[in-house]
Design a protein around this motif. Structure first.
Motif, PDB file in Angstrom:
ATOM      1  N   ARG A  40      25.179  62.869  49.056  1.00 60.64           N
ATOM      2  CA  ARG A  40      26.336  62.199  49.429  1.00 60.64           C
ATOM      3  C   ARG A  40      27.695  62.716  48.885  1.00 60.64           C
ATOM      4  O   ARG A  40      28.695  62.603  49.673  1.00 60.64           O
ATOM      5  CB  ARG A  40      26.034  60.743  49.012  1.00 60.64           C
ATOM      6  CG  ARG A  40      27.321  59.735  49.386  1.00 60.64           C
ATOM      7  CD  ARG A  40      27.447  59.854  50.941  1.00 60.64           C
ATOM      8  NE  ARG A  40      26.639  58.613  51.592  1.00 60.64           N
ATOM      9  CZ  ARG A  40      26.992  58.313  52.856  1.00 60.64           C
ATOM     10  NH1 ARG A  40      27.779  59.172  53.527  1.00 60.64           N
ATOM     11  NH2 ARG A  40      26.228  57.340  53.185  1.00 60.64           N
ATOM     12  N   LYS A  43      28.409  65.594  51.096  1.00 61.49           N
ATOM     13  CA  LYS A  43      28.807  65.409  52.546  1.00 61.49           C
ATOM     14  C   LYS A  43      30.281  64.780  52.518  1.00 61.49           C
ATOM     15  O   LYS A  43      30.954  65.044  53.416  1.00 61.49           O
ATOM     16  CB  LYS A  43      27.689  64.409  53.113  1.00 61.49           C
ATOM     17  CG  LYS A  43      27.946  63.870  54.454  1.00 61.49           C
ATOM     18  CD  LYS A  43      26.933  63.125  55.088  1.00 61.49           C
ATOM     19  CE  LYS A  43      27.007  62.639  56.499  1.00 61.49           C
ATOM     20  NZ  LYS A  43      25.931  61.654  56.777  1.00 61.49           N
ATOM     21  N   ASP A  44      30.618  63.953  51.337  1.00 62.79           N
ATOM     22  CA  ASP A  44      31.960  63.270  51.440  1.00 62.79           C
ATOM     23  C   ASP A  44      32.909  64.395  51.180  1.00 62.79           C
ATOM     24  O   ASP A  44      34.188  64.385  51.703  1.00 62.79           O
ATOM     25  CB  ASP A  44      31.961  62.309  50.724  1.00 62.79           C
ATOM     26  CG  ASP A  44      31.245  61.060  50.871  1.00 62.79           C
ATOM     27  OD1 ASP A  44      30.966  60.932  52.075  1.00 62.79           O
ATOM     28  OD2 ASP A  44      31.008  60.143  49.817  1.00 62.79           O
ATOM     29  N   GLU A  45      32.677  65.325  50.443  1.00 61.97           N
ATOM     30  CA  GLU A  45      33.609  66.418  50.107  1.00 61.97           C
ATOM     31  C   GLU A  45      33.712  67.584  51.279  1.00 61.97           C
ATOM     32  O   GLU A  45      34.366  68.624  51.273  1.00 61.97           O
ATOM     33  CB  GLU A  45      33.332  67.126  48.923  1.00 61.97           C
ATOM     34  CG  GLU A  45      33.433  66.181  47.734  1.00 61.97           C
ATOM     35  CD  GLU A  45      33.207  66.769  46.296  1.00 61.97           C
ATOM     36  OE1 GLU A  45      32.438  67.849  46.509  1.00 61.97           O
ATOM     37  OE2 GLU A  45      33.145  66.084  45.290  1.00 61.97           O
ATOM     38  N   LYS A  46      32.887  67.302  52.144  1.00 63.60           N
ATOM     39  CA  LYS A  46      32.846  68.335  53.537  1.00 63.60           C
ATOM     40  C   LYS A  46      32.294  69.523  53.080  1.00 63.60           C
ATOM     41  O   LYS A  46      32.901  70.659  53.449  1.00 63.60           O
ATOM     42  CB  LYS A  46      34.046  68.354  54.159  1.00 63.60           C
ATOM     43  CG  LYS A  46      34.171  67.012  54.946  1.00 63.60           C
ATOM     44  CD  LYS A  46      35.288  66.930  55.884  1.00 63.60           C
ATOM     45  CE  LYS A  46      35.439  65.727  56.336  1.00 63.60           C
ATOM     46  NZ  LYS A  46      36.417  64.973  57.152  1.00 63.60           N
ATOM     47  N   ARG A  47      31.340  70.002  52.250  1.00 68.55           N
ATOM     48  CA  ARG A  47      30.972  71.182  51.439  1.00 68.55           C
ATOM     49  C   ARG A  47      29.590  71.272  52.185  1.00 68.55           C
ATOM     50  O   ARG A  47      28.743  70.983  51.946  1.00 68.55           O
ATOM     51  CB  ARG A  47      30.682  71.024  50.064  1.00 68.55           C
ATOM     52  CG  ARG A  47      32.068  70.960  49.250  1.00 68.55           C
ATOM     53  CD  ARG A  47      31.852  70.889  47.832  1.00 68.55           C
ATOM     54  NE  ARG A  47      33.112  70.986  47.286  1.00 68.55           N
ATOM     55  CZ  ARG A  47      33.819  72.052  46.559  1.00 68.55           C
ATOM     56  NH1 ARG A  47      33.115  73.260  46.684  1.00 68.55           N
ATOM     57  NH2 ARG A  47      34.833  71.640  45.930  1.00 68.55           N
ATOM     58  N   TRP A  48      29.661  71.800  53.514  1.00 69.13           N
ATOM     59  CA  TRP A  48      28.656  72.215  54.373  1.00 69.13           C
ATOM     60  C   TRP A  48      27.365  72.964  53.800  1.00 69.13           C
ATOM     61  O   TRP A  48      26.265  72.375  54.224  1.00 69.13           O
ATOM     62  CB  TRP A  48      29.194  72.723  55.621  1.00 69.13           C
ATOM     63  CG  TRP A  48      30.176  71.941  56.240  1.00 69.13           C
ATOM     64  CD1 TRP A  48      31.491  72.309  56.302  1.00 69.13           C
ATOM     65  CD2 TRP A  48      30.026  70.617  56.655  1.00 69.13           C
ATOM     66  NE1 TRP A  48      32.311  71.213  56.823  1.00 69.13           N
ATOM     67  CE2 TRP A  48      31.506  70.063  56.929  1.00 69.13           C
ATOM     68  CE3 TRP A  48      29.215  69.405  56.554  1.00 69.13           C
ATOM     69  CZ2 TRP A  48      31.822  68.898  57.488  1.00 69.13           C
ATOM     70  CZ3 TRP A  48      29.424  68.084  56.976  1.00 69.13           C
ATOM     71  CH2 TRP A  48      30.768  67.921  57.230  1.00 69.13           C
ATOM     72  N   THR A  51      25.745  70.248  51.469  1.00 72.47           N
ATOM     73  CA  THR A  51      25.237  69.549  52.096  1.00 72.47           C
ATOM     74  C   THR A  51      23.808  69.774  52.703  1.00 72.47           C
ATOM     75  O   THR A  51      22.814  68.961  52.683  1.00 72.47           O
ATOM     76  CB  THR A  51      26.204  68.930  53.264  1.00 72.47           C
ATOM     77  OG1 THR A  51      27.528  68.386  52.489  1.00 72.47           O
ATOM     78  CG2 THR A  51      25.632  67.667  53.988  1.00 72.47           C
TER      79      THR A  51
END
Length: 165
Positions: A40, A43-48, A51
């Motif tokens: 989570r 995903k929130d930090e947009k580290r794909w 993630t």
């Protein structure tokens, strides 16, 4: 994440090693909660890349132990037994106890928001645009489809209603 470790694995060194070697449920639930929490956060930090890696681990744990913990949850989420489903849009507060076979899901795109120190009994289901206040106890096999704003009550039944203040 330190508080989760204290919650699940607060015994001596030898007990922690024993739980890890024997795949004790406390260790497995601790592992599941920490991996889903890391998923989570990534995903929130947009580290794909992170993630993607954590989603693979989360899916393995979900299928192996029947735990789908995709919502946002606070510190010290305590899982007592398996078969837990938490929708990705759901928000859980701190010190929430899930006693097993629980479903916290959405209805028409709206998911529950659960407060702090909530105890969810075995087999309970919380569905839809529901807000549960702090210090609420939900009885076993209850179906919660409406909000309960009063703090410190006990709710139970199908559909759930306040049975004790």
């Amino acid at each position: 994440m330190g508080s989760d470790k204290i919650l699940y694995l607060s015994q001596s060194f030898f007990r922690r090693v024993y739980k890890k070697i024997t795949h004790h449920p406390d260790y497995l639930f601790y592992k599941a909660v920490t991996i889903h929490r890391k998923y989570r956060m990534a995903k929130d930090e947009k580290r794909w890349v992170k993630t993607f890696c954590y989603s693979i681990l989360a899916n393995r744990i979900s299928s192996k132990y029947n735990l789908e913990l995709y919502g946002k949850f606070g510190e010290q989420l305590r899982i007592w037994h398996g078969n837990i489903v938490i929708n990705g849009s759901a928000v859980l507060g701190n010190n929430v106890n899930l006693h097993g076979n629980n479903c916290i899901g959405e209805n028409h795109g709206k998911a529950p928001k659960i407060g702090n120190n909530v105890d969810v009994g075995y087999g309970s289901t919380i569905i839809g645009d529901v807000v549960i206040a702090d210090n609420v106890t939900i009885g076993a096999n209850s179906v919660v489809t409406k909000s309960f704003d009063e703090k410190g009550v006990v709710i139970a039944g199908c559909p759930a209603k306040v049975i004790k203040k």
